[in-house]
Scaffold this motif. Structure first.
Motif, PDB file in Angstrom:
ATOM      1  N   SER A   6       0.847  -1.187   0.000  1.00 20.09           N
ATOM      2  CA  SER A   6       0.000   0.000   0.000  1.00 20.09           C
ATOM      3  C   SER A   6       0.887   1.242   0.000  1.00 20.09           C
ATOM      4  N   ASN A   9       0.901   6.310  -4.972  1.00 19.62           N
ATOM      5  CA  ASN A   9       0.096   7.501  -5.249  1.00 19.62           C
ATOM      6  C   ASN A   9       0.722   8.257  -6.408  1.00 19.62           C
ATOM      7  N   LEU A  17       7.069   9.665  -0.874  1.00 23.09           N
ATOM      8  CA  LEU A  17       6.023   8.677  -0.584  1.00 23.09           C
ATOM      9  C   LEU A  17       6.605   7.625   0.343  1.00 23.09           C
ATOM     10  N   THR A 120       1.746  -1.917  -5.910  1.00 27.26           N
ATOM     11  CA  THR A 120       1.121  -0.614  -5.694  1.00 27.26           C
ATOM     12  C   THR A 120       1.747   0.377  -6.679  1.00 27.26           C
ATOM     13  N   VAL A 122       3.116   3.713  -8.277  1.00 32.65           N
ATOM     14  CA  VAL A 122       3.733   5.003  -7.954  1.00 32.65           C
ATOM     15  C   VAL A 122       3.898   5.767  -9.268  1.00 32.65           C
TER      16      VAL A 122
END
Length: 126
Positions: A6, A9, A17, A120, A122
């Motif tokens: 997780s 973004n 991040l 996840t 990025v």
């Protein structure tokens, strides 16, 4: 073994991040856990890893000085703090565990990992 990533973004270049990898079901004592990434049109790249035996960490040259690996053993969670992000860091980041490879060998053995998560995303905008 289950690995759940997780923290991905969209961030501007120069931003930061922190990715998390929640690990469960690891019943063996000696292993390496870390991150690799895969960008569209590029070969996957080992990013960073940590030894379960002594906590030693290793980094790819492309992220040294910008990324930091840490862990919360009580919560069985691995963190990847990413600072001064660049557009070339854009990729899907995967957490992976391997029982055989260590250190720089782990970073190179992407196709040999025993367990990995779903990844996840990025995205670093310029």
């Amino acid at each position: 073994v289950q690995l759940v990533e997780s923290g991905g973004n969209v961030v501007q270049a120069g931003g930061s991040l922190r990715l998390s990898c929640a690990a469960s079901g690891i019943t063996f004592d000696d292993y390496t856990i870390g991150w690799y990434r895969r960008a569209p049109g590029k070969d996957p790249e080992g990013v960073s890893c940590m030894s379960s035996s002594d906590g030693s960490t290793y980094y790819a040259d492309s992220v040294k000085g910008r990324f930091t690996l840490s862990s919360d053993n009580a919560k069985n969670t691995l963190f990847l703090q990413m600072n001064n992000l660049k557009p070339e860091d854009t990729a899907v980041y995967y957490c992976a565990v391997d029982r055989d490879f260590r250190g720089s060998d782990y970073l190179a053995a992407i196709w040999e990992y025993d367990y990995w998560g779903q990844g996840t995303q990025v995205t670093v905008s310029s």
